[in-house]
Design a protein around this motif. Structure first.
Motif, PDB file in Angstrom:
ATOM      1  N   ASP A 388       0.826  -1.210   0.000  1.00  0.00           N
ATOM      2  CA  ASP A 388       0.000   0.000   0.000  1.00  0.00           C
ATOM      3  C   ASP A 388       0.859   1.259   0.000  1.00  0.00           C
ATOM      4  O   ASP A 388       0.524   2.252  -0.644  1.00  0.00           O
ATOM      5  N   ASN A 389       1.973   1.225   0.741  1.00  0.00           N
ATOM      6  CA  ASN A 389       2.870   2.386   0.787  1.00  0.00           C
ATOM      7  C   ASN A 389       3.487   2.673  -0.576  1.00  0.00           C
ATOM      8  O   ASN A 389       3.713   3.829  -0.933  1.00  0.00           O
ATOM      9  N   ILE A 390       3.720   1.612  -1.356  1.00  0.00           N
ATOM     10  CA  ILE A 390       4.246   1.812  -2.713  1.00  0.00           C
ATOM     11  C   ILE A 390       3.154   2.355  -3.629  1.00  0.00           C
ATOM     12  O   ILE A 390       3.371   3.298  -4.401  1.00  0.00           O
ATOM     13  N   ILE A 391       1.948   1.765  -3.528  1.00  0.00           N
ATOM     14  CA  ILE A 391       0.846   2.176  -4.407  1.00  0.00           C
ATOM     15  C   ILE A 391       0.428   3.620  -4.144  1.00  0.00           C
ATOM     16  O   ILE A 391       0.094   4.365  -5.072  1.00  0.00           O
ATOM     17  N   THR A 392       0.448   4.039  -2.873  1.00  0.00           N
ATOM     18  CA  THR A 392       0.025   5.407  -2.510  1.00  0.00           C
ATOM     19  C   THR A 392       1.188   6.396  -2.510  1.00  0.00           C
ATOM     20  O   THR A 392       1.065   7.514  -2.019  1.00  0.00           O
ATOM     21  N   ALA A 393       2.355   5.966  -3.037  1.00  0.00           N
ATOM     22  CA  ALA A 393       3.535   6.838  -3.181  1.00  0.00           C
ATOM     23  C   ALA A 393       4.053   7.341  -1.837  1.00  0.00           C
ATOM     24  O   ALA A 393       4.558   8.462  -1.735  1.00  0.00           O
ATOM     25  N   LYS A 394       3.955   6.510  -0.791  1.00  0.00           N
ATOM     26  CA  LYS A 394       4.535   6.865   0.502  1.00  0.00           C
ATOM     27  C   LYS A 394       5.954   6.319   0.637  1.00  0.00           C
ATOM     28  O   LYS A 394       6.712   6.755   1.496  1.00  0.00           O
ATOM     29  N   THR A 395       6.276   5.348  -0.207  1.00  0.00           N
ATOM     30  CA  THR A 395       7.602   4.733  -0.191  1.00  0.00           C
ATOM     31  C   THR A 395       8.229   4.860  -1.568  1.00  0.00           C
ATOM     32  O   THR A 395       7.587   4.531  -2.571  1.00  0.00           O
ATOM     33  N   PHE A 396       9.470   5.327  -1.618  1.00  0.00           N
ATOM     34  CA  PHE A 396      10.189   5.460  -2.888  1.00  0.00           C
ATOM     35  C   PHE A 396      11.482   4.648  -2.836  1.00  0.00           C
ATOM     36  O   PHE A 396      11.946   4.250  -1.765  1.00  0.00           O
ATOM     37  N   GLY A 397      12.054   4.435  -4.007  1.00  0.00           N
ATOM     38  CA  GLY A 397      13.338   3.745  -4.091  1.00  0.00           C
ATOM     39  C   GLY A 397      13.228   2.273  -4.412  1.00  0.00           C
ATOM     40  O   GLY A 397      14.244   1.636  -4.704  1.00  0.00           O
ATOM     41  N   CYS A 398      12.023   1.708  -4.360  1.00  0.00           N
ATOM     42  CA  CYS A 398      11.885   0.284  -4.679  1.00  0.00           C
ATOM     43  C   CYS A 398      11.892   0.082  -6.192  1.00  0.00           C
ATOM     44  O   CYS A 398      11.602   0.987  -6.964  1.00  0.00           O
ATOM     45  N   ARG A 399      12.233  -1.133  -6.600  1.00  0.00           N
ATOM     46  CA  ARG A 399      12.310  -1.464  -8.020  1.00  0.00           C
ATOM     47  C   ARG A 399      11.186  -2.410  -8.432  1.00  0.00           C
ATOM     48  O   ARG A 399      10.833  -3.327  -7.679  1.00  0.00           O
ATOM     49  N   ILE A 400      10.655  -2.165  -9.603  1.00  0.00           N
ATOM     50  CA  ILE A 400       9.667  -3.056 -10.229  1.00  0.00           C
ATOM     51  C   ILE A 400      10.352  -3.731 -11.403  1.00  0.00           C
ATOM     52  O   ILE A 400      10.886  -3.055 -12.291  1.00  0.00           O
ATOM     53  N   VAL A 401      10.372  -5.058 -11.406  1.00  0.00           N
ATOM     54  CA  VAL A 401      11.072  -5.811 -12.451  1.00  0.00           C
ATOM     55  C   VAL A 401      10.067  -6.635 -13.240  1.00  0.00           C
ATOM     56  O   VAL A 401       9.321  -7.443 -12.663  1.00  0.00           O
ATOM     57  N   LEU A 402      10.021  -6.431 -14.555  1.00  0.00           N
ATOM     58  CA  LEU A 402       9.198  -7.220 -15.467  1.00  0.00           C
ATOM     59  C   LEU A 402      10.121  -8.082 -16.313  1.00  0.00           C
ATOM     60  O   LEU A 402      11.007  -7.553 -17.003  1.00  0.00           O
ATOM     61  N   ASP A 403       9.945  -9.392 -16.259  1.00  0.00           N
ATOM     62  CA  ASP A 403      10.802 -10.322 -17.004  1.00  0.00           C
ATOM     63  C   ASP A 403       9.931 -11.152 -17.935  1.00  0.00           C
ATOM     64  O   ASP A 403       9.142 -11.986 -17.485  1.00  0.00           O
ATOM     65  N   ASP A 404      10.065 -10.907 -19.240  1.00  0.00           N
ATOM     66  CA  ASP A 404       9.204 -11.565 -20.227  1.00  0.00           C
ATOM     67  C   ASP A 404      10.056 -12.301 -21.264  1.00  0.00           C
ATOM     68  O   ASP A 404      10.667 -11.679 -22.133  1.00  0.00           O
ATOM     69  N   PRO A 405      10.129 -13.635 -21.202  1.00  0.00           N
ATOM     70  CA  PRO A 405      10.920 -14.397 -22.187  1.00  0.00           C
ATOM     71  C   PRO A 405      10.412 -14.216 -23.617  1.00  0.00           C
ATOM     72  O   PRO A 405      11.184 -14.360 -24.567  1.00  0.00           O
ATOM     73  N   ALA A 406       9.114 -13.904 -23.784  1.00  0.00           N
ATOM     74  CA  ALA A 406       8.557 -13.719 -25.135  1.00  0.00           C
ATOM     75  C   ALA A 406       8.842 -12.327 -25.688  1.00  0.00           C
ATOM     76  O   ALA A 406       8.637 -12.078 -26.883  1.00  0.00           O
ATOM     77  N   GLY A 407       9.273 -11.394 -24.835  1.00  0.00           N
ATOM     78  CA  GLY A 407       9.605 -10.048 -25.293  1.00  0.00           C
ATOM     79  C   GLY A 407       8.409  -9.195 -25.642  1.00  0.00           C
ATOM     80  O   GLY A 407       8.545  -8.211 -26.383  1.00  0.00           O
ATOM     81  N   ASN A 408       7.233  -9.528 -25.113  1.00  0.00           N
ATOM     82  CA  ASN A 408       6.016  -8.812 -25.485  1.00  0.00           C
ATOM     83  C   ASN A 408       5.489  -7.893 -24.391  1.00  0.00           C
ATOM     84  O   ASN A 408       4.323  -7.518 -24.403  1.00  0.00           O
ATOM     85  N   SER A 409       6.325  -7.547 -23.410  1.00  0.00           N
ATOM     86  CA  SER A 409       5.899  -6.637 -22.347  1.00  0.00           C
ATOM     87  C   SER A 409       6.539  -5.262 -22.545  1.00  0.00           C
ATOM     88  O   SER A 409       7.579  -5.127 -23.208  1.00  0.00           O
ATOM     89  N   TYR A 410       5.910  -4.246 -21.933  1.00  0.00           N
ATOM     90  CA  TYR A 410       6.317  -2.863 -22.201  1.00  0.00           C
ATOM     91  C   TYR A 410       6.024  -2.007 -20.976  1.00  0.00           C
ATOM     92  O   TYR A 410       5.029  -2.210 -20.272  1.00  0.00           O
ATOM     93  N   LEU A 411       6.925  -1.054 -20.697  1.00  0.00           N
ATOM     94  CA  LEU A 411       6.729  -0.070 -19.647  1.00  0.00           C
ATOM     95  C   LEU A 411       7.041   1.303 -20.235  1.00  0.00           C
ATOM     96  O   LEU A 411       8.094   1.496 -20.867  1.00  0.00           O
ATOM     97  N   GLN A 412       6.132   2.240 -20.058  1.00  0.00           N
ATOM     98  CA  GLN A 412       6.236   3.548 -20.715  1.00  0.00           C
ATOM     99  C   GLN A 412       7.506   4.284 -20.294  1.00  0.00           C
ATOM    100  O   GLN A 412       7.845   4.376 -19.110  1.00  0.00           O
ATOM    101  N   ASN A 413       8.180   4.828 -21.284  1.00  0.00           N
ATOM    102  CA  ASN A 413       9.325   5.698 -21.066  1.00  0.00           C
ATOM    103  C   ASN A 413       8.845   7.139 -21.173  1.00  0.00           C
ATOM    104  O   ASN A 413       8.536   7.621 -22.262  1.00  0.00           O
ATOM    105  N   VAL A 414       8.755   7.840 -20.038  1.00  0.00           N
ATOM    106  CA  VAL A 414       8.222   9.207 -20.040  1.00  0.00           C
ATOM    107  C   VAL A 414       9.190  10.197 -20.677  1.00  0.00           C
ATOM    108  O   VAL A 414       8.835  11.349 -20.941  1.00  0.00           O
ATOM    109  N   TYR A 415      10.445   9.762 -20.925  1.00  0.00           N
ATOM    110  CA  TYR A 415      11.435  10.629 -21.563  1.00  0.00           C
ATOM    111  C   TYR A 415      11.561  10.349 -23.058  1.00  0.00           C
ATOM    112  O   TYR A 415      12.422  10.934 -23.722  1.00  0.00           O
ATOM    113  N   ALA A 416      10.756   9.416 -23.589  1.00  0.00           N
ATOM    114  CA  ALA A 416      10.877   9.006 -24.990  1.00  0.00           C
ATOM    115  C   ALA A 416      10.813  10.216 -25.921  1.00  0.00           C
ATOM    116  O   ALA A 416      10.056  11.160 -25.677  1.00  0.00           O
TER     117      ALA A 416
END
Length: 452
Positions: A388-416
């Motif tokens: 909940d602390n991560i979802i409500t932005a009370k905790t920062f610094g944690c990492r979210i890791v997506l590992d897709d062997p098929a290569g079909n996952s995507y996370l938006q790059n806000v600097y694109a």
């Protein structure tokens, strides 16, 4: 069928105010006297367990009666193989959901319980051993009188099972279920359990027949569904280009209550990524809503691993596409969910984390319901607060890791199109195990006509 009937779930839970449940009556042949009797069917759902079919037969001519319960579970797309190492009495309390088609094995003592020998049940590992001991002891007095040698051997094996139940030595439990409907509790939930290994597999022809799926019928059903979908989706005058601008609808069944409903499908393009197919299903009968995302292209040449460090509340608003082959982890919480846990989703990072939390804490009675132990409930509560602390932005610094062997996952790059300083994308060669899970090892793309 009337519209009102179609809006009711096929398998419904009994309620206290039900005046009379819907019962289907079918004329049936009585095997006792050969006359015509009556079979009554009642489809119901056991909360937090599964759908069942209650059957009652009665013949007015000879008075013969018979009652039976059959599973109404749907067969999953893949079978499941669960292997768990038992090393302490605590492991014997692991809850087990065993379907009718599951084979139970104890390799160390060369003992196996074949499929369909017993009805599906909810128990624990100790309960499985206790029931086996009771079953073998049941006819021992008769055996000792009729066949003393066999009775002596069975008596010796009963002692082996008793010693195994005492957990004097480590042993292994294997649950092999082609229907994919079996389950063994993770004692370290929500963390990974080093003693528990779960793998999913494609059924072979014999396993398809065991669960009641036959190739000819399956092929015919698929052809009919493809033909209906083609007419319903494309129509006579529509072109592939026009489909990208429309929301397509086709009939299906609710994944929760199996009542007829509609699925909406839309082809869309994600900037700097690829085309995807978004499907959403809403059921008027039970109110269940689901959405799923499928890749509009094939499996990529390489797998992809995306790591994002959350440093700002705006990061939770990033668009994310998690394919059904993608696993997700949060190293700081020592938490990981395997591929297929949440299915394919196209949402925001906040939405993905919220869906993951709901599935862990709200939809699993074995983790948070009456079946959970106080220690597990306390552990889940602490984990829920951290999430909940991560979802409500009370905790920062944690990492979210997506590992897709098929290569079909995507996370938006806000600097694109520039690189994102907080996001790392690594492309890697798949291992043999990855290709095996994706079914690539069995594919032959060159010279396949020669084999034919």
């Amino acid at each position: 069928m009337s519209t009102e009937k179609m809006k009711k779930p096929i398998f419904r839970e009994f309620q206290a105010d039900d005046t009379g449940p819907e019962i289907t009556e079918i004329s049936s042949l009585c095997f006792n006297c050969g006359e015509e009797g009556m079979t009554k069917l009642l489809l119901t759902k056991i909360p937090f367990y599964k759908e069942i079919i209650l059957m009652s037969f009665e013949c007015d001519h000879c008075g013969c009666k018979n009652n039976e319960v059959q599973s109404g579970d749907k067969i999953q797309e893949k079978g499941v193989l669960i292997q768990v190492s038992i090393s302490s009495p605590k492991d014997l309390n692991r809850q087990v959901i065993k379907s009718d088609y599951a084979t139970i094995k104890f390799p160390e003592i060369e003992f196996e319980i074949p499929p369909q020998s017993k009805r599906g049940e909810i128990t624990n590992i100790e309960g499985i051993l206790s029931r086996c001991i009771a079953g073998l002891e049941q006819d021992q007095p008769v055996r000792k009188a009729m066949d003393p040698d066999s009775a002596e051997k069975i008596e010796a094996f009963i002692q082996v099972l008793i010693d195994t139940k005492k957990c004097e030595k480590p042993f292994t439990l294997i649950v092999d279920d082609p229907s994919g409907n079996s389950f063994v509790e993770n004692l370290n939930a929500p963390l990974a359990d080093p003693a528990l290994m779960i793998t999913h597999f494609e059924r072979n022809k014999e396993q398809d027949h065991l669960v009641g799926i036959y190739e000819e019928e399956l092929k015919k059903i698929k052809e009919e569904e493809e033909e209906e979908s083609t007419h319903a989706v494309t129509g006579d005058n529509e072109t592939p280009e026009s489909l990208a601008d429309e929301v397509l609808r086709f009939g299906t069944n609710c994944p929760s209550c199996n009542a007829p409903c509609e699925t909406n499908m839309k082809l869309t393009s994600i900037p700097f990524f690829k085309e995807v197919i978004i499907m959403a299903t809403s059921c008027d009968a039970c109110g269940n809503r689901t959405n799923e995302v499928k890749s509009g292209s094939g499996i990529n040449e390489k797998g992809v691993k995306i790591t994002l460090r959350i440093t700002d509340p705006i990061d939770l608003s990033r668009d994310v596409l998690k394919s059904e082959t993608c696993s997700m982890s949060i190293p700081e919480l020592e938490f990981e969910v395997g591929a297929g846990t949440l299915g394919g989703k196209f949402t925001t990072l906040e939405g993905l984390l919220s869906a993951m939390k709901d599935q862990l804490t709200g939809q699993n009675p074995l983790l948070c319901g009456d079946s959970a132990t106080p220690v597990l409930k306390e552990r889940m509560q602490a984990f829920s607060e951290k999430l909940d602390n991560i979802i409500t932005a009370k905790t920062f610094g944690c990492r979210i890791v997506l590992d897709d062997p098929a290569g079909n996952s995507y996370l938006q790059n806000v600097y694109a199109p520039e690189a994102d300083p907080e996001m790392e994308i690594v492309y890697y060669e798949r291992t043999f195990e990855h290709n095996e899970e994706l079914g690539l090892n069995d594919m032959k793309l060159e010279d396949y006509e020669e084999d034919e």
